[in-house]
Design an enzyme around this catalytic site. Sequence first.
Site, PDB file in Angstrom:
ATOM      1  N   CYS A 275      -6.032   4.386  -3.484  1.00  0.00           N
ATOM      2  CA  CYS A 275      -6.126   3.009  -2.987  1.00  0.00           C
ATOM      3  C   CYS A 275      -7.328   2.236  -3.525  1.00  0.00           C
ATOM      4  O   CYS A 275      -7.188   1.189  -4.151  1.00  0.00           O
ATOM      5  CB  CYS A 275      -6.177   3.015  -1.461  1.00  0.00           C
TER       6      CYS A 275
ATOM      7  N   ASP B 197       0.847  -1.196   0.000  1.00  0.00           N
ATOM      8  CA  ASP B 197       0.000   0.000   0.000  1.00  0.00           C
ATOM      9  C   ASP B 197       0.883   1.247   0.000  1.00  0.00           C
ATOM     10  O   ASP B 197       1.616   1.495   0.953  1.00  0.00           O
ATOM     11  CB  ASP B 197      -0.895  -0.022   1.247  1.00  0.00           C
ATOM     12  N   ASP B 198       0.835   2.021  -1.077  1.00  0.00           N
ATOM     13  CA  ASP B 198       1.600   3.269  -1.200  1.00  0.00           C
ATOM     14  C   ASP B 198       3.100   3.034  -1.310  1.00  0.00           C
ATOM     15  O   ASP B 198       3.897   3.903  -0.944  1.00  0.00           O
ATOM     16  CB  ASP B 198       1.352   4.206   0.000  1.00  0.00           C
TER      17      ASP B 198
ATOM     18  N   ASP C  49      -0.326  -0.765  -4.884  1.00  0.00           N
ATOM     19  CA  ASP C  49      -1.577  -0.228  -5.428  1.00  0.00           C
ATOM     20  C   ASP C  49      -1.401   1.158  -6.025  1.00  0.00           C
ATOM     21  O   ASP C  49      -2.173   1.587  -6.878  1.00  0.00           O
ATOM     22  CB  ASP C  49      -2.684  -0.221  -4.369  1.00  0.00           C
TER      23      ASP C  49
END
Length: 497
Positions: free
Chosen positions: A82, A49-50, A318
Amino acid sequence: MIRHRRPAAVLCLLALLAASGCLFRPADRPAPKAVKPPKKPNIVFVLTDDLSWNLIAHMPQVVRMQRDGLTFTDFIMADSLCCTSRATIFTGRYPHNTGVRTNFPPDGGYEVFKDKGGEQASFAPSLQKAGYRTALLGKYMNGYQPNDTQGDTKPYVPPGWDEWHVSGNGYPEYNYNLNENGRLVHYGTRPQDYLTDVLANKGIEFVQRSGASGQPFFMEIATFAPHGPFVPAPRHASLFGGLKAPRPPSFNEADIRDKPSWLRSHPQLRRWGIGRIDEGFRDRVRMVQSVDEMVGRIRTALKERGLDRDTYLVFGSDNGFHLGEHRLAGGKMTAFDTDIRVPYIVVGPGVPAGREVRELAQNTDLAPTFQELAGVRPPATTDGRSLVPFLLGAAPAGWRESALVEHVKPPPSPLDPDRQDSAPGSPTTYNAIRTRDMLYVEYSGGETEYYDRARDPHELNNIAAGLPEQRRRHLSDLLYALTHCTGSGCTPAGRSR
């Protein structure tokens, strides 16, 4: 500018380009002969994530994956946000076709994804039907709550998943609940409750059980790391003490008078702000150490059981993350490469070692890739194309030359705890085309950006004002075609330049 042209005119343009040979770019190298994948291979997908490209150098196990496998150097997110990105990953559809345009209702989030049939359209039910044992661990969609019962007596598990160990708010890495196959389990503040480590342990257990069963399996481990608030595992909290955020030419950009109005309002970063950026980068590097260890543990577990010969391991993110570039503090959602270009690395049977793919790939391509590996034909509504030929050493003909990026700025929402999505100074609604050598952006208010990436890879000089009118209209028409394409119709639009 986000304009509405007549589709017939755009289709005529595409037909003319095809007839003249302009749709097809000559291959950069002869296409090697592809090998065949094993029948119904296992698939492990690690989705972070990120995670931005500048973290990879600090992840030795992922660097090892690059040496042992294939790296997509131009993997572009259709929206650097996201929930929109994950909806596209699950379905293979662009955001304009998933209907998930933001992280929260009424234009996005888990409820919108579910209400628009995203769970049924996900690759998971099709893999399960093809005989795969499927598991999702970690993060699902923004707005998902692990205690949601959907009118039943126990927490809801979406269709297509045999095993489900998923949290809602796992960002702090402690004090969270997991829906464990319909049973709500709380984890506290002990060191062993650190979420990334819990997911790693559960992932290893799933590999062990599935390997013993002989049934092919698909497992997605979706970490909350390295998303804010940037909480590393205790064993990593004191590492990298002198590390600073990278200082590319775009860092704290000196002159942004050529940038769109949403960005021109940003003052140059001051010393205390740069200090906070360095601190945030250190914590992000510390945070991904547990992710890197998880990757190494999974590869070891696969090799110890002889499963590595029949398993594809895919590592990616993502969306990207900016941290000081173009005067922007931590965040995403822009069309700059910091946000839309993310790492994707694959190891597995037949995957050539140490090879890079320079062709443009997108998150629309992941679902059809997983489905083709599983022997499943992707549905006609799939906007992306399978990456399997690349994984097996081939270069498919007629591959895209243009990647679509589309972003909707949402209204303020009480569900957004940081108010980041709609904060002043965040990007307004835009659509963009990204090719290997340029970036073209149209904003809803009429502003445009154009960067010659061959000469200006850090996207410093917006030269949209100097574009010849014919070139500008051509790009605008292609952008319209991409933002209105569906299924196989996205392929010719993406090949046009």
